[in-house]
Write a protein that holds these residues in place. Structure first.
Motif, mmCIF file in Angstrom:
data_model
loop_
_atom_site.group_PDB
_atom_site.id
_atom_site.type_symbol
_atom_site.label_atom_id
_atom_site.label_comp_id
_atom_site.label_asym_id
_atom_site.label_seq_id
_atom_site.Cartn_x
_atom_site.Cartn_y
_atom_site.Cartn_z
ATOM 1 N N CYS A 37 -15.832 3.301 -2.612
ATOM 2 C CA CYS A 37 -14.736 3.538 -1.672
ATOM 3 C C CYS A 37 -14.117 4.931 -1.796
ATOM 4 C CB CYS A 37 -13.663 2.466 -1.787
ATOM 5 S SG CYS A 37 -12.781 2.443 -3.357
ATOM 6 N N LEU A 109 -5.020 0.368 -2.468
ATOM 7 C CA LEU A 109 -4.648 -1.025 -2.673
ATOM 8 C C LEU A 109 -4.862 -1.436 -4.118
ATOM 9 C CD1 LEU A 109 -6.470 -2.429 0.485
ATOM 10 C CD2 LEU A 109 -4.022 -1.957 0.256
ATOM 11 N N PHE A 111 -5.399 -4.824 -6.165
ATOM 12 C CA PHE A 111 -5.678 -6.251 -6.004
ATOM 13 C C PHE A 111 -5.118 -6.983 -7.219
ATOM 14 C CE2 PHE A 111 -9.068 -4.027 -3.545
ATOM 15 C CZ PHE A 111 -8.633 -4.418 -2.293
ATOM 16 N N HIS A 118 -8.828 0.452 -4.623
ATOM 17 C CA HIS A 118 -9.521 0.613 -3.347
ATOM 18 C C HIS A 118 -8.848 1.717 -2.541
ATOM 19 C CE1 HIS A 118 -12.312 -0.534 -0.276
ATOM 20 N NE2 HIS A 118 -11.421 -1.053 0.548
ATOM 21 N N LEU A 141 -17.153 -3.199 0.497
ATOM 22 C CA LEU A 141 -16.756 -4.036 1.622
ATOM 23 C C LEU A 141 -16.660 -3.118 2.840
ATOM 24 C CD1 LEU A 141 -14.029 -6.334 0.038
ATOM 25 C CD2 LEU A 141 -16.454 -6.832 0.413
ATOM 26 N N ARG A 146 -10.868 -1.813 10.595
ATOM 27 C CA ARG A 146 -10.376 -3.039 9.948
ATOM 28 C C ARG A 146 -8.851 -2.987 9.861
ATOM 29 N NH1 ARG A 146 -12.033 -5.840 4.126
ATOM 30 N NH2 ARG A 146 -10.418 -7.447 4.252
ATOM 31 N N LEU A 148 -5.324 -3.314 8.401
ATOM 32 C CA LEU A 148 -4.873 -3.239 7.017
ATOM 33 C C LEU A 148 -4.332 -4.580 6.529
ATOM 34 C CD1 LEU A 148 -4.736 -1.262 4.734
ATOM 35 C CD2 LEU A 148 -2.580 -0.404 5.647
ATOM 36 N N ASP A 149 -3.727 -5.346 7.414
ATOM 37 C CA ASP A 149 -3.176 -6.637 6.978
ATOM 38 C C ASP A 149 -4.248 -7.698 6.742
ATOM 39 O OD1 ASP A 149 -3.828 -7.334 9.589
ATOM 40 O OD2 ASP A 149 -1.835 -8.115 10.085
ATOM 41 N N SER A 150 -5.522 -7.369 6.947
ATOM 42 C CA SER A 150 -6.596 -8.327 6.661
ATOM 43 C C SER A 150 -6.988 -8.309 5.185
ATOM 44 C CB SER A 150 -7.819 -8.053 7.538
ATOM 45 O OG SER A 150 -8.452 -6.844 7.167
ATOM 46 N N TYR A 151 -6.480 -7.345 4.421
ATOM 47 C CA TYR A 151 -6.723 -7.295 2.982
ATOM 48 C C TYR A 151 -5.699 -8.169 2.263
ATOM 49 C CZ TYR A 151 -9.749 -3.141 3.445
ATOM 50 O OH TYR A 151 -10.754 -2.257 3.757
ATOM 51 N N GLN A 152 -6.130 -8.829 1.198
ATOM 52 C CA GLN A 152 -5.232 -9.560 0.307
ATOM 53 C C GLN A 152 -4.981 -8.665 -0.904
ATOM 54 O OE1 GLN A 152 -3.946 -12.651 1.068
ATOM 55 N NE2 GLN A 152 -4.958 -12.308 3.031
ATOM 56 N N PHE A 153 -3.792 -8.111 -1.023
ATOM 57 C CA PHE A 153 -3.512 -7.161 -2.098
ATOM 58 C C PHE A 153 -2.173 -7.481 -2.746
ATOM 59 C CE2 PHE A 153 -2.131 -5.365 1.933
ATOM 60 C CZ PHE A 153 -0.816 -5.007 1.671
#
Length: 180
Positions: A37, A109, A111, A118, A141, A146, A148-153
């Protein structure tokens, strides 16, 4: 070093779209060595600035898979280099708030780990900026456009790029060209 070279955000974003789902053969793919990344983010940023900083250890450069600065591929090192206080050669920026973001800026991000892990590049920002309408491109990934709110961080931070400072060779070349 007063002169600042403008950041070509459009070039950085074009590069991101071109290589989001592929790998530029000019650069090593670090996917199997912890992720690609930040290598991808650095490539995008380089496409928009054209200037590296060849300072050993603390610079930001890529010459080969084994001859690169930690900031080229490492998430925390990228952040530290881009937000550095000293005025040295290469791109620079600042830690930013959501409302400062523009295409070509970067997100980091964290995690579940203790450190940020990331680095996507922002390719589109809605009005008003919100996590749901900021779109990114990334490797590790692979993604393009994409949300940004589709990531779980656990935590998020932003880097707004201000431009790049030229090196001595670039400044001398520019000075010589003005007399041609």
């Amino acid at each position: 070093m007063a002169e600042i070279i403008p950041y070509d955000r459009e070039a950085a974003v074009r590069y991101a779209h071109r290589w989001a789902y592929g790998r530029n053969p000019k650069y090593y793919d670090y996917e199997e060595l912890g992720g690609d990344c930040t290598n991808f983010a650095s490539q995008c940023l380089y496409a928009g600035t054209g200037i590296m900083n060849y300072t050993p250890t603390y610079g930001w450069y890529y010459l080969s898979p084994n001859d690169k600065a930690p900031a080229w591929t490492g998430v925390p090192y990228f952040f530290n280099f881009m937000t550095r206080e000293e005025q040295s050669q290469g791109p620079f920026g600042l830690e930013a708030s959501l409302n400062m973001l523009m295409p070509g800026d970067f997100v980091q991000l964290r995690f579940a780990q203790e450190r940020f892990g990331h680095t996507p590049i922002i390719v589109e920002v809605g009005d008003p900026p919100a996590l749901s309408n900021i779109l990114v491109a990334a490797h590790s990934l692979d993604a393009d456009f994409r949300p940004l709110d589709s990531y779980q961080f656990q935590e998020i931070r932003f880097i707004h790029i201000l431009g790049a400072r030229p090196g001595v060779a670039w400044a001398e070349k520019t000075k010589k060209n003005q007399w041609l």
